[in-house]
Design a protein around this motif. Structure first.
Motif, mmCIF file in Angstrom:
data_model
loop_
_atom_site.group_PDB
_atom_site.id
_atom_site.type_symbol
_atom_site.label_atom_id
_atom_site.label_comp_id
_atom_site.label_asym_id
_atom_site.label_seq_id
_atom_site.Cartn_x
_atom_site.Cartn_y
_atom_site.Cartn_z
ATOM 1 N N HIS A 128 0.653 -1.219 -0.131
ATOM 2 C CA HIS A 128 -0.079 -0.037 -0.025
ATOM 3 C C HIS A 128 0.787 1.376 -0.122
ATOM 4 C CE1 HIS A 128 -3.360 -2.430 0.949
ATOM 5 N NE2 HIS A 128 -2.759 -3.105 1.934
ATOM 6 N N ALA A 129 1.905 0.980 0.435
ATOM 7 C CA ALA A 129 2.982 2.509 0.606
ATOM 8 C C ALA A 129 4.103 2.354 -0.560
ATOM 9 C CB ALA A 129 3.394 2.466 1.897
ATOM 10 N N HIS A 130 4.384 3.147 -1.138
ATOM 11 C CA HIS A 130 5.196 3.359 -2.134
ATOM 12 C C HIS A 130 6.536 4.536 -1.973
ATOM 13 C CE1 HIS A 130 2.729 -0.023 -4.031
ATOM 14 N NE2 HIS A 130 1.926 1.065 -3.710
ATOM 15 N N CYS A 131 7.617 4.248 -2.720
ATOM 16 C CA CYS A 131 8.797 5.158 -2.580
ATOM 17 C C CYS A 131 9.374 5.615 -3.898
ATOM 18 C CB CYS A 131 9.366 4.954 -1.328
ATOM 19 S SG CYS A 131 10.601 3.397 -1.912
ATOM 20 N N VAL A 132 9.958 6.561 -4.104
ATOM 21 C CA VAL A 132 11.077 6.724 -5.068
ATOM 22 C C VAL A 132 12.369 7.019 -4.479
ATOM 23 C CG1 VAL A 132 11.440 8.025 -7.085
ATOM 24 C CG2 VAL A 132 9.262 7.261 -6.816
ATOM 25 N N ALA A 133 13.433 6.701 -4.808
ATOM 26 C CA ALA A 133 14.712 7.074 -4.114
ATOM 27 C C ALA A 133 15.484 7.567 -5.200
ATOM 28 C CB ALA A 133 15.363 5.765 -3.735
ATOM 29 N N THR A 134 16.441 8.569 -4.964
ATOM 30 C CA THR A 134 17.356 9.346 -5.688
ATOM 31 C C THR A 134 19.038 8.665 -5.151
ATOM 32 O OG1 THR A 134 15.839 11.165 -6.019
ATOM 33 C CG2 THR A 134 18.222 11.564 -6.512
ATOM 34 N N LEU A 140 22.187 6.742 -1.236
ATOM 35 C CA LEU A 140 20.820 7.453 -1.215
ATOM 36 C C LEU A 140 20.974 8.919 -0.863
ATOM 37 C CD1 LEU A 140 17.919 6.907 -1.272
ATOM 38 C CD2 LEU A 140 17.900 6.290 1.033
ATOM 39 N N VAL A 141 20.590 9.759 -1.679
ATOM 40 C CA VAL A 141 20.676 11.197 -1.373
ATOM 41 C C VAL A 141 19.254 11.920 -1.198
ATOM 42 C CG1 VAL A 141 23.024 11.318 -2.288
ATOM 43 C CG2 VAL A 141 21.155 11.690 -3.954
ATOM 44 N N GLY A 142 18.449 11.102 -1.484
ATOM 45 C CA GLY A 142 16.939 11.928 -1.467
ATOM 46 C C GLY A 142 15.829 10.635 -1.723
ATOM 47 N N GLY A 143 14.653 11.268 -1.425
ATOM 48 C CA GLY A 143 13.743 10.173 -1.781
ATOM 49 C C GLY A 143 12.216 10.912 -1.201
ATOM 50 N N ILE A 144 11.179 9.977 -1.701
ATOM 51 C CA ILE A 144 10.104 10.573 -1.220
ATOM 52 C C ILE A 144 9.034 9.152 -1.076
ATOM 53 C CG2 ILE A 144 9.083 10.916 -3.706
ATOM 54 C CD1 ILE A 144 6.995 12.950 -2.978
ATOM 55 N N PHE A 153 -2.488 9.400 -4.753
ATOM 56 C CA PHE A 153 -1.394 9.046 -3.848
ATOM 57 C C PHE A 153 -1.174 9.986 -2.882
ATOM 58 C CE2 PHE A 153 3.130 9.172 -2.974
ATOM 59 C CZ PHE A 153 3.386 7.671 -3.111
ATOM 60 N N TYR A 154 -1.283 9.787 -1.815
ATOM 61 C CA TYR A 154 -0.997 10.349 -0.372
ATOM 62 C C TYR A 154 0.422 10.501 -0.366
ATOM 63 C CZ TYR A 154 -6.026 10.242 0.682
ATOM 64 O OH TYR A 154 -7.355 10.159 0.673
ATOM 65 N N GLY A 155 1.179 11.936 -0.657
ATOM 66 C CA GLY A 155 2.514 12.122 -0.556
ATOM 67 C C GLY A 155 2.712 12.327 1.106
ATOM 68 N N GLU A 156 3.415 11.560 1.576
ATOM 69 C CA GLU A 156 3.957 11.903 3.301
ATOM 70 C C GLU A 156 4.963 12.593 3.456
ATOM 71 O OE1 GLU A 156 2.124 10.697 5.968
ATOM 72 O OE2 GLU A 156 0.550 10.372 4.798
ATOM 73 N N SER A 157 6.125 12.418 2.968
ATOM 74 C CA SER A 157 7.207 13.118 3.180
ATOM 75 C C SER A 157 8.588 12.928 2.204
ATOM 76 C CB SER A 157 7.783 12.534 4.725
ATOM 77 O OG SER A 157 8.909 13.518 5.061
ATOM 78 N N MET A 158 9.361 13.692 2.015
ATOM 79 C CA MET A 158 10.472 13.527 1.314
ATOM 80 C C MET A 158 11.501 14.238 2.114
ATOM 81 S SD MET A 158 9.981 16.570 -1.411
ATOM 82 C CE MET A 158 8.221 15.983 -1.851
ATOM 83 N N TYR A 160 16.358 15.225 1.181
ATOM 84 C CA TYR A 160 17.402 15.255 0.646
ATOM 85 C C TYR A 160 18.589 15.400 1.339
ATOM 86 C CZ TYR A 160 17.033 20.259 0.961
ATOM 87 O OH TYR A 160 17.125 21.741 1.420
ATOM 88 N N SER A 161 19.761 14.945 0.714
ATOM 89 C CA SER A 161 21.157 15.425 1.271
ATOM 90 C C SER A 161 21.974 16.051 0.504
ATOM 91 C CB SER A 161 21.762 14.168 1.765
ATOM 92 O OG SER A 161 21.955 13.254 0.889
ATOM 93 N N VAL A 162 21.585 16.095 -0.770
ATOM 94 C CA VAL A 162 22.205 17.042 -1.841
ATOM 95 C C VAL A 162 21.087 17.861 -2.810
ATOM 96 C CG1 VAL A 162 24.312 15.348 -2.133
ATOM 97 C CG2 VAL A 162 22.395 15.086 -3.634
ATOM 98 N N PRO A 163 21.378 18.948 -2.904
ATOM 99 C CA PRO A 163 20.438 19.836 -3.697
ATOM 100 C C PRO A 163 19.737 19.264 -4.901
ATOM 101 C CG PRO A 163 22.231 20.926 -3.353
ATOM 102 C CD PRO A 163 22.895 19.798 -2.939
ATOM 103 N N ASN A 164 18.336 19.336 -4.802
ATOM 104 C CA ASN A 164 17.390 18.684 -6.099
ATOM 105 C C ASN A 164 17.361 17.173 -5.923
ATOM 106 O OD1 ASN A 164 17.420 21.172 -7.520
ATOM 107 N ND2 ASN A 164 19.221 21.000 -7.912
ATOM 108 N N ALA A 165 17.898 16.620 -4.983
ATOM 109 C CA ALA A 165 17.689 15.038 -4.987
ATOM 110 C C ALA A 165 16.063 15.114 -4.603
ATOM 111 C CB ALA A 165 18.530 14.509 -3.816
ATOM 112 N N SER A 166 15.324 15.403 -3.732
ATOM 113 C CA SER A 166 13.922 15.103 -3.498
ATOM 114 C C SER A 166 13.400 15.815 -4.898
ATOM 115 C CB SER A 166 13.768 15.894 -2.148
ATOM 116 O OG SER A 166 13.938 17.173 -1.972
ATOM 117 N N LYS A 167 13.535 16.803 -5.495
ATOM 118 C CA LYS A 167 12.848 17.177 -6.460
ATOM 119 C C LYS A 167 12.998 16.206 -7.569
ATOM 120 C CE LYS A 167 13.751 22.171 -5.332
ATOM 121 N NZ LYS A 167 14.237 23.498 -5.909
ATOM 122 N N ALA A 168 14.038 15.648 -7.867
ATOM 123 C CA ALA A 168 14.099 14.582 -8.945
ATOM 124 C C ALA A 168 13.190 13.243 -8.779
ATOM 125 C CB ALA A 168 15.488 14.214 -8.903
ATOM 126 N N ALA A 169 13.163 12.958 -7.070
ATOM 127 C CA ALA A 169 12.395 12.050 -6.932
ATOM 128 C C ALA A 169 10.940 12.213 -7.247
ATOM 129 C CB ALA A 169 12.507 11.476 -5.409
#
Length: 249
Positions: A128-134, A140-144, A153-158, A160-169
């Motif tokens: 039921h829960a899913h993710c995308v990793a960067t 691993l430098v980011g994810g959602i 899709f209920y977005g819960e949290s994201m 990043y440890s480097v710029p734009n990593a969570s945005k890419a996810a």
């Protein structure tokens, strides 16, 4: 409006009974049946270790419709450099732990308690829960992560440890959702960050209608989510494509 006390049965009062700030109920537990019932009613848990288990359903609701997603040109230029590779439904617990450790603008601490981490990890194990990793290399430098229910899709949290990593996810996630027939991603709370990507506020009742309609469709057609593995950005197509080894479910 009163705040409702939940007990053993995984049921919720109608979200229209929530207080002005969105608080609907307290108590209960984080079992899979209760969480799925909550999301079916546009309700989600949000609390800290210093408070009881609190359940919310804000109105209006910030929603990112997949067909209205806007990707800034600067982010596209970043993706064109090929520094990131993305993966779907891999390293879920690493991502949620990364979200728990991330510093938040509102101050110290996290709403992702150990009980929340365990509960959403179990949601993931049950599909039921899913993710995308960067990733950068093997790091691993980011994810959602979030919860798929019906065609929402209920977005819960994201994080990043480097710029734009969570945005890419986020870009990869929206593409995955669009390709699988999802309508939108619920952002739960209004933030300037998500507004920049095209999210907009809608009445909670409209979101509830979309959730219930999607649940009815998936009862007939089956869940639209499927597939896991690596994605790579293809500049000429301005999108992510599966790499060798992608597995359809």
């Amino acid at each position: 409006m009163p705040v409702f006390q939940l007990y053993d049965a995984p049921v919720f009062p109608h979200p229209d009974l929530a207080e002005e700030d969105g608080l609907l109920a307290l108590g209960g537990d984080l079992s899979v049946p209760r969480l799925l019932q909550a999301y079916a009613w546009t309700v989600f848990p949000w609390y800290s270790e210093e408070t009881p288990l609190l359940w919310w359903s804000p109105d209006p609701r910030l929603v990112l419709f997949c067909d209205e997603f806007h990707m800034p040109r600067s982010l596209r230029r970043t993706l064109n450099k090929g520094e990131f590779r993305l993966s779907v439904d891999q390293s879920f617990e690493q991502i949620i732990q990364g979200c728990a450790r991330a510093k938040r603008p509102e101050g110290e601490g996290t709403w992702l308690t150990p009980e929340m981490i365990d509960a959403y990890s179990e949601l993931h194990r049950q599909g039921h829960a899913h993710c995308v990793a960067t990733w950068q290399g093997e790091e691993l430098v980011g994810g959602i992560y979030g919860v798929a229910l019906g065609r929402i899709f209920y977005g819960e949290s994201m994080f990043y440890s480097v710029p734009n990593a969570s945005k890419a996810a986020l870009v990869a996630l929206v593409q995955v959702l669009r390709e699988r027939g999802f309508t939108a991603m619920d952002c739960q709370q209004t933030t300037a960050h998500m507004l920049r990507f095209g999210a907009r506020e809608i009445p909670r009742g409209q979101l509830l209608h979309l959730v219930q309609k999607g649940l009815e469709e998936t009862r007939v057609q089956g869940s639209p989510w499927g597939g896991e593995g690596l994605l790579r950005w293809v500049p000429s197509r301005r999108q992510f494509r599966p790499e060798e080894g992608w597995r359809e479910r």
